[in-house]
Design an enzyme around this catalytic site. Structure first.
Site, PDB file in Angstrom:
ATOM      1  N   SER A 175     -42.060  30.123 -27.794  1.00 38.67           N
ATOM      2  CA  SER A 175     -42.552  29.034 -28.648  1.00 38.67           C
ATOM      3  C   SER A 175     -44.051  28.886 -28.466  1.00 38.67           C
ATOM      4  CB  SER A 175     -41.877  27.717 -28.280  1.00 38.67           C
ATOM      5  OG  SER A 175     -42.444  27.160 -27.102  1.00 38.67           O
ATOM      6  N   ASP A 176     -44.721  28.323 -29.446  1.00 37.69           N
ATOM      7  CA  ASP A 176     -46.093  27.887 -29.229  1.00 37.69           C
ATOM      8  C   ASP A 176     -46.050  26.616 -28.374  1.00 37.69           C
ATOM      9  OD1 ASP A 176     -48.853  27.705 -29.307  1.00 37.69           O
ATOM     10  OD2 ASP A 176     -48.980  28.035 -31.465  1.00 37.69           O
ATOM     11  N   TYR A 177     -47.217  26.164 -27.965  1.00 35.53           N
ATOM     12  CA  TYR A 177     -47.342  25.085 -26.987  1.00 35.53           C
ATOM     13  C   TYR A 177     -46.569  23.831 -27.423  1.00 35.53           C
ATOM     14  CZ  TYR A 177     -49.807  22.281 -23.438  1.00 35.53           C
ATOM     15  OH  TYR A 177     -50.124  21.487 -22.352  1.00 35.53           O
TER      16      TYR A 177
END
Length: 738
Positions: free
Chosen positions: A261-263
């Site tokens: 996932s992104d942040y």
């Protein structure tokens, strides 16, 4: 480790140990003083989870990564090493131009070399994975992350995606390079209004035709990881979107690597409104086959309860854990958890003469000469007095926002570059004006009120600088303005509705051009700017992007004629911000501006602006004149392949790099087709006076698109071929596909 042993390791792990492999935390959880109490409390996880974590975010430096790895391995029951992942986007210590500048090189082989050098530095510093390349297609310059894209075209972006992944992962399975995590999957560059983190809503046909090809090229090139994007697609945030992640990425494309996932994107499924709590968010993400949860407690706290409650299958989690373990094994971390990182190696490979030379070459090829009235450029060294002015004139902020590990003190300024060509008698310099009239927006990035007040010039200094600049300008023969965006005005969370030069710089430019000297404008920016007014004011315009460590030397070489500019735009420059999104490959309309049977206002146009961009895709000037002629097709009808040739002639006395571009129009299709589509390009060295035949070959696959039935196929009919130096100035010919 053999596959059988790796699977045995997986089987021996507890659920807590398995879940740990799917959690990524930042470096503040791994301080030498053991318990990093603040971050743990904020995220709501305990030390037991930290001890099982599988990867670390944005920690680099050989000694630091080795220290953290040693402490972690000492606690690990099975001695499973950490993965160190970092944002290394366009250079580690040797910083190349921003990716939008790299796109302007139209030279994927050169960029492959740049990324191979970046991987060498990054590996020495302990990085195992880089969150690069970003291959998002972008057609709206308001979006701050335009900086990280190579442009608006799927064919060009795909070529760079392949080159960057190949460069980063050179000899990866034999200990070379670092793993590439391609981002942001998918269609992040189409955020509505160019606003960061915003909704994406488009047809599946447009998604597949324009936005997915560059990701597919990266996957085909062997990227080891893919990062999910923050946006929605068809109403579902990507991190929980089974259609994109499972159906397309895994099943259609066969990607069996790690999806991260992104942040904080898994927890943001709650803010999107598709999950009520962390538990539902974790379930959505793992069922979509998102393997690693970056910086939230969702997987850490909820995966094991979901398994025990029977809400998700054990096999689903085991598959994710195995993919993470396999990546660690493929990188050789079980044998060498440091992967060769050392302070000695850092000393050996950082900022070498070879890397600086390559950085200068890449920077030079990224620079685009947009305007050169009366051949003002190049300047002759020490022939006349040159005034260099503007906030970027002697400024080391030439590496842009996302050069996280670059150091400003390594940067060659524009003034330093000029000093290689001009003696003290012929080079005049002053800053002249401030970067911005108002720095308060920097408070959003953590700057205090006191820091903000110290950033700009006070009123007395502004007046003094302006007077000094006017005085020097009266002495000068040519004025070179080094103007542009502030570093923090582009990059992530840098969306803007006003993409002109800052007003204080516009006012300064206006005062000095009134002196009627020869004028050159250097534009430093992370996006295409609206330069409509400046085109009328100055003689020459050079788009320099954020040109990197060697930017000052590369620009000086071009301005003083040592290097012939060869950059070509990979993204259209708008005449007005109201045109955005803007791109050359627009669909045909029933009432086109130039060929409609309707008259007057009842065609597709603006009342207050041209339809056309200020500077088109593929556009760029040089100091040479290259003529195109004799466009030839091997056949009037195409069955399997079609050979295309064109003659190009350099009618100047200076050698040049010419980018020959091939476009095609499908005249009639089962669905509306673009007015032009790039299909191929070649960057050709052309000696002074040289005439050369450039040859291309089209095949049926080049003509495929998503038809009315959403089948990727070609259709028989008439096609127009366009060949030229940019999308507008072309030779044309026709053929029939049978």
């Amino acid at each position: 480790m053999e596959e059988r042993a790796l699977k045995a390791l997986l089987d021996s792990l507890t659920w807590e140990e398995k879940v740990g492999q799917l959690v990524q935390l930042s470096g503040d959880f791994f301080h030498a003083d053991q318990l990093a109490v603040g971050p743990q409390k904020k995220l709501g996880i305990d030390q037991a989870i930290v001890d099982q974590v599988g990867s670390v975010l944005n920690v680099t430096g050989a000694e630091k990564t080795k220290e953290i790895q040693d402490r972690h391995m000492a606690k690990s029951r099975h001695k499973i090493p950490l993965l160190f992942m970092a944002d290394i986007i366009y250079g580690y210590r040797t910083i190349f131009p921003i990716p939008l500048g790299l796109g302007a090189t139209w030279n994927p082989k050169l960029i492959e070399s740049a990324y191979q050098q970046t991987a060498e530095e990054s590996k020495a510093a302990g990085a195992h994975v880089t969150f690069a390349p970003m291959v998002d297609l972008v057609r709206d310059a308001r979006w701050g992350r335009t900086l990280e894209s190579t442009g608006e075209d799927p064919v060009l972006n795909s070529a760079f995606a392949k080159a960057m992944v190949t460069g980063l992962q050179k000899d990866l399975l034999n200990g070379g390079g670092i793993a590439s995590c391609v981002k942001h999957f998918a269609a992040y560059g189409a955020a509505e209004g160019g606003r960061e983190y915003n909704t994406v809503d488009m047809s599946e046909r447009r998604l597949r035709q324009d936005y997915l090809p560059a990701y597919k090229a990266a996957v085909d090139a062997g990227c080891q990881l893919v990062m999910t994007s923050f946006n929605t697609y068809d109403g579902m945030p990507v991190t929980g979107n089974k259609f994109l992640l499972e159906d397309i990425l895994r099943n259609e494309w066969g990607f069996d690597g790690v999806i991260i996932s992104d942040y904080a994107a898994i927890q943001e499924l709650i803010a999107h409104g598709v999950a009520a709590n962390d538990r539902e968010a974790a379930k959505l993400a793992i069922e979509a086959t998102t393997d690693i949860d970056m910086k939230t407690p969702c997987y850490a706290k909820e995966l094991e309860p979901l398994i025990k409650a029977g809400e998700i299958s054990e096999e689903l989690v085991n598959q994710s854990v195995y993919r993470v373990l396999k990546l660690k094994n493929d990188l050789g971390l079980f044998e060498d958890p440091y992967r060769g990182a050392s302070s000695e190696q850092e000393e050996k490979v950082f900022l070498t003469a070879e890397k600086r030379s390559l950085a200068k070459k890449v920077s030079a090829e990224s620079v685009v000469l947009l305007q050169n009235k009366n051949n003002v450029l190049p300047l002759t060294p020490n022939k006349e007095k040159v005034l260099l002015v503007g906030p970027y004139g002697d400024n080391q902020e030439l590496i842009g926002l996302w050069a996280v590990h670059g150091q400003r003190e390594d940067v060659v300024t524009i003034k330093k570059g000029f000093e290689r060509y001009l003696d003290a008698e012929h080079l005049l310099y002053t800053q002249g004006c401030d970067m911005l009239e108002d720095y308060t927006f920097l408070g959003e990035f953590g700057a205090t009120k006191d820091q903000i007040e110290q950033l700009g010039l006070n009123e007395a200094m502004k007046e003094k600088e302006l007077d000094h600049a006017l005085s020097l300008a009266k002495q000068a023969d040519t004025i070179v303005f080094a103007l542009g965006e502030h570093t923090m005005q582009s990059g992530e969370a840098g969306s803007r509705t006003d993409i002109t030069l800052p007003k204080i710089q516009q006012d300064f430019l206006e005062k000095l051009v009134a002196l009627n000297k020869k004028t050159v404008l250097l534009v430093i920016s992370g996006r295409p700017l609206v330069l409509t007014k400046e085109v009328e004011q100055v003689d020459a315009i050079i788009q320099a992007w954020f040109p990197g460590t060697e930017g000052g030397n590369a620009l000086a070489d071009i301005i003083f004629g040592q290097t012939n500019p060869s950059g070509r735009l990979s993204m259209s420059f708008p005449y007005s911000v109201g045109q955005l999104p803007l791109y050359y490959s627009e669909f045909k309309t029933g009432r086109p501006l130039t060929s409609s049977t309707h008259k007057g206002r009842f065609v597709s146009k603006y009342l207050d602006s041209p339809n056309e961009p200020l500077f088109s895709f593929g556009y760029g000037l040089s100091y040479s004149k290259v003529d195109y002629s004799e466009l030839r097709l091997s056949h009037e009808q195409m069955e399997e392949t079609l050979d295309i040739s064109v003659m190009i002639e350099n009618s100047s006395d200076r050698s040049t790099l010419e980018t020959v571009q091939l476009y095609v129009q499908d005249v009639t299709g089962s669905v509306v087709r673009p007015v032009k589509e790039l299909k191929d390009f070649q960057k050709v060295v052309l000696a002074a006076g040289e005439k050369r035949k450039v040859e291309f070959q089209l095949n049926r696959n080049d003509l495929k698109f998503y038809t009315k039935e959403m089948k990727f196929s070609e259709e028989a009919g008439t096609f127009i071929v366009f060949v030229g130096p940019n999308v507008k100035e072309t030779q044309t010919a026709e053929f029939e596909l049978v």
